[in-house]
Design an enzyme around this catalytic site. Structure first.
Site, PDB file in Angstrom:
ATOM      1  CB  SER A 270      81.534  54.161  13.101  1.00  0.00           C
ATOM      2  OG  SER A 270      81.933  55.020  12.059  1.00  0.00           O
TER       3      SER A 270
ATOM      4  CG  ASP B  81      79.696  61.916  14.686  1.00  0.00           C
ATOM      5  OD1 ASP B  81      80.718  62.241  14.058  1.00  0.00           O
ATOM      6  OD2 ASP B  81      79.342  60.736  14.861  1.00  0.00           O
TER       7      ASP B  81
ATOM      8  CG  HIS C  39      82.420  59.068  15.021  1.00  0.00           C
ATOM      9  ND1 HIS C  39      81.160  58.803  14.526  1.00  0.00           N
ATOM     10  CD2 HIS C  39      83.199  58.015  14.630  1.00  0.00           C
ATOM     11  CE1 HIS C  39      81.172  57.649  13.876  1.00  0.00           C
ATOM     12  NE2 HIS C  39      82.391  57.150  13.933  1.00  0.00           N
TER      13      HIS C  39
END
Length: 729
Positions: free
Chosen positions: A586, A661, A693
């Site tokens: 991320s 995601d 995600h």
């Protein structure tokens, strides 16, 4: 003496050799899972409840326990006794704990939101009452327990539990257009709440937020599934600089059956609403779009007049929290970074500062509440060091501060409603989680649960000890930890693999027990790597200035600090400065990508999982808090975007993303893929279809991912990688 030393080394080596190495399969099949207490629900008095599963009857129960003895007092409800309801997945009490709402058939929507079928269970009559035939959201008892409000099809409904009559409060709810009482995607994700309606204490009014997302741009994602044709998910997602939902505050009066829109002046966001202890006074928080000007409004429910009782501004941004607490006289507790560190303040009901309760070059990290009878506040802080968490009590006037937990590490408290007891959850880097019971003075009464079995099991494995240290660079001193191979030899050179997250206010270097990734790092040390984590500038718990230096420049100072940290570590005799890699997920993937591109003379390889590749692609609330809009700050966006530095790739790069995601969109990786193709740069890629995600759903997903990443590290970093390269040549 020399013979004794040789014998000692030989015995030590034999003992190490007899121990096992961790396997990736063990990490992801639960071998190292810690025993945990079920999430408890504190009750009135000295009691709490737990949701349990009875293996014998295959039923779900809500059981009541005594804090004093930790013994079960009674079973409040057992699904085996409920006609037509074999189990339930959630429960919540009314105010006087005579009824519960039981939820089943939960269907997730986004990170925090879900749909479900809900029932009201009356404890005295043992009766079950269906709230609505359709799936609904966030059913909530009125304070007088006579009604339940809930969200359905983007509207608000109220069910009268005495008459079974259902009143529809709003009528204009429409998918991807108008939402009443439930948050839109970006509020749920970035302001961390779903239920956007609140009952007044006298059950006469409901305050709610209305989201008009008509003009918010639409985002769509393909889902491949197992059907012949893919399906598509379409939802409103405001990217940085784009239009947000128009959010308004409304008051619905039950007796009049009428909603009134409240005028709060100029604002962009209403991130919190909360009724005060005066049933007629509602509190609402507003923020401007830059999120550096916050107003706390008091709204009179009788005449709809408004008053600003607190205004707070910041040269960078303000974080939203849930620490606002009203006392009986309607004075309130508030936390703020306005003196440079996050501390607790006490204000009068008119917004006048009474006193700053905590002070110092340390931060309050959690606020547990106030015992007004003894005028005492309970909180968690980093006064024992920024990598630790400790529980404290202090008088409302700021005097007589007491430490309630002794061990240095990570302490988290769960207090009883009357603050007579708390259950402490403790761990550190060497101690798996321990649950202990304490009284309000901090005295330990009993150990509830430990993980001694796990500790014993881990004694049979080769485990490196996590070493905490401060890494000094030309740009600052940073918290860090290091793992070395068990058979570490200071006369050898080792490849270095760095891990980090680095996002604003985050912390990766903390004195707590292992997560799954910590076992992976142990696995990598078995393969001969040194693993290091460094929290550079922009991370949290070292003061506002340290955190907010990255304002308008996400990915600049953080990248500089990781590059400089790698250089400093590379000066150590036992680290091969030519064999340094980095990874992240991320925000950490955004960072690892930039480190490889901008630090191509330092980093040999990088892995980026679900990375942001341009902040232009991410949501408005998060991104603009730290960057302002792309229209206002184009250089901040573009000069730190991996997309604009793809031609600088010289090392080995693995790009990983889940195609489903909804948070960091797959678009990020596809755009970087194109940039690398156009720059004619070779790279590796792994796409996980329909995964969100976290990339975890589906059989063997995490195992496959970590096998993939481990193989990539071995092939591109260290001695094995060099040998493979020679073989290929």
């Amino acid at each position: 003496m020399k013979k004794i030393l040789i014998l000692f080394i030989a015995i030590t080596s034999l003992a190490t050799a007899q121990k096992k190495n961790i396997t990736l399969e063990e990490i992801w099949n639960g071998t190292f899972r810690t025993e945990r207490m079920n999430s408890l629900n504190s009750m009135n008095g000295d009691f709490y409840t737990l949701q349990n599963f009875n293996k014998e009857t295959r039923s779900t129960t809500v059981d009541k326990y005594s804090y004093a003895t930790l013994e079960k007092v009674e079973t409040i409800v057992d699904s085996k006794d409920l006609e037509g309801l074999k189990y339930f997945e959630s429960y919540s009490f009314n105010n006087n704990e005579t009824k519960l709402i039981l939820g089943v058939d939960t269907e997730p929507i986004y990170r925090r939101s879900s749909l479900g079928v809900f029932y009201v269970y009356d404890i005295a009559t043992k009766s079950l009452q269906l709230i609505d035939k359709e799936k609904i959201q966030e059913p909530t008892f009125s304070p007088d327990s006579k009604k339940v409000a809930y969200g359905k099809n983007n509207n608000i409904f109220i069910k009268n539990l005495e008459t079974n009559e259902v009143t529809q409060v709003t009528y204009d709810g429409l998918k991807n257009s108008i939402i009443n009482g439930i948050c839109d995607w970006v509020y749920e994700e970035e302001f961390s709440f779903v239920k956007a309606f609140e009952w007044s204490n006298n059950s006469e009014n409901i305050a709610f937020l209305r989201f008009d997302e008509t003009e918010v741009p639409t985002f769509s994602m393909e889902f491949y599934g197992k059907t012949l044709y893919p399906t598509q998910r379409v939802f409103k997602y405001p990217k940085a600089g784009e239009k947000n939902s128009i959010v308004t505050l409304n008051l619905y009066n039950l007796s009049e059956g009428k909603s009134t829109k409240i005028d709060l002046g100029n604002y962009e966001y209403i991130p919190r609403i909360k009724w005060t202890n005066d049933s007629n006074i509602l509190c609402a928080t507003t923020l401007n779009r830059h999120q550096n000007n916050l107003n706390l409004f008091f709204i009179n429910a009788s005449d709809f007049s408004t008053k600003i009782v607190l205004n707070e501004t910041d040269k960078a941004y303000l974080d939203i929290h849930d620490n606002l607490t009203f006392l009986k006289d309607n004075s309130f507790i508030w936390t703020s970074e306005k003196d440079g560190f996050n501390h607790i303040y006490h204000y009068s009901k008119n917004g006048k500062l009474i006193n700053q309760i905590t002070k110092g070059n340390w931060e309050v990290t959690d606020f547990y509440g106030v015992n007004e009878k003894i005028k005492t506040i309970y909180f968690q802080s980093i006064e024992d060091g920024s990598i630790n968490r400790t529980i404290y009590a202090v008088k409302l006037n700021g005097k007589d501060k007491r430490r309630l937990t002794n061990a240095s590490g990570t302490n988290n408290a769960s207090f009883s409603k009357n603050f007579a007891y708390f259950i402490n959850t403790f761990s550190d880097a060497n101690t798996p989680t321990i649950y202990t019971l304490h009284n309000g003075k901090g005295e330990k009464l009993k150990e509830i649960l430990n993980n001694n079995k796990l500790s014993k099991k881990l004694e049979t494995y080769n485990l490196a000890k996590k070493e905490f240290f401060t890494l000094k660079t030309e740009n600052g001193e940073f918290n860090a930890w290091m793992l070395k191979p068990v058979n570490f030899d200071a006369n050898k050179e080792y490849p270095l693999f760095m891990t980090q997250y680095s996002g604003p206010g985050s912390q990766s270097v903390s004195n707590r027990w292992n997560g799954a990734n910590d076992y992976w790092y142990q696995y990598l040390t078995d393969l001969g790597y040194i693993v290091v984590c460094v929290d550079g500038r922009g991370t949290g718990f070292k003061g506002a200035d340290f955190k907010k230096i990255t304002y308008k420049e996400l990915g600049k100072y953080e990248v500089i600090d990781q590059i400089e940290s790698a250089k400093e570590l590379g000066k150590r005799a036992y680290i091969n400065k030519n064999e340094i890699g980095i990874w992240g997920w991320s925000y950490g993937g955004f960072m690892s990508s930039n480190c490889l591109l901008k630090g191509n003379d330092v980093f040999k390889m990088a892995i980026a999982v679900a990375p942001v590749t341009s902040w232009r692609f991410y949501d408005s609330v998060y991104t603009e808090r730290y960057m302002q809009t792309p229209q206002e700050n184009p250089s901040g966006y573009d000069e730190n975007s991996p997309l604009n530095f793809a031609d600088q790739l010289t090392g080995n790069y693995l790009l990983v993303h889940g195609s489903g995601d909804d948070n960091v969109h797959f678009q990020n990786s596809m755009r970087l893929t194109n940039a690398l193709i156009e720059a004619n740069k070779p790279f590796d890629q792994a796409i996980y279809p329909d995964r969100t995600h976290g990339i975890y759903r589906g059989k063997n997903t995490r195992l496959h991912l970590y096998n993939k990443m481990t193989s990539f590290i071995e092939e591109n970093l260290g001695e094995k990688a060099s040998n493979l390269k020679l073989l290929k040549q």
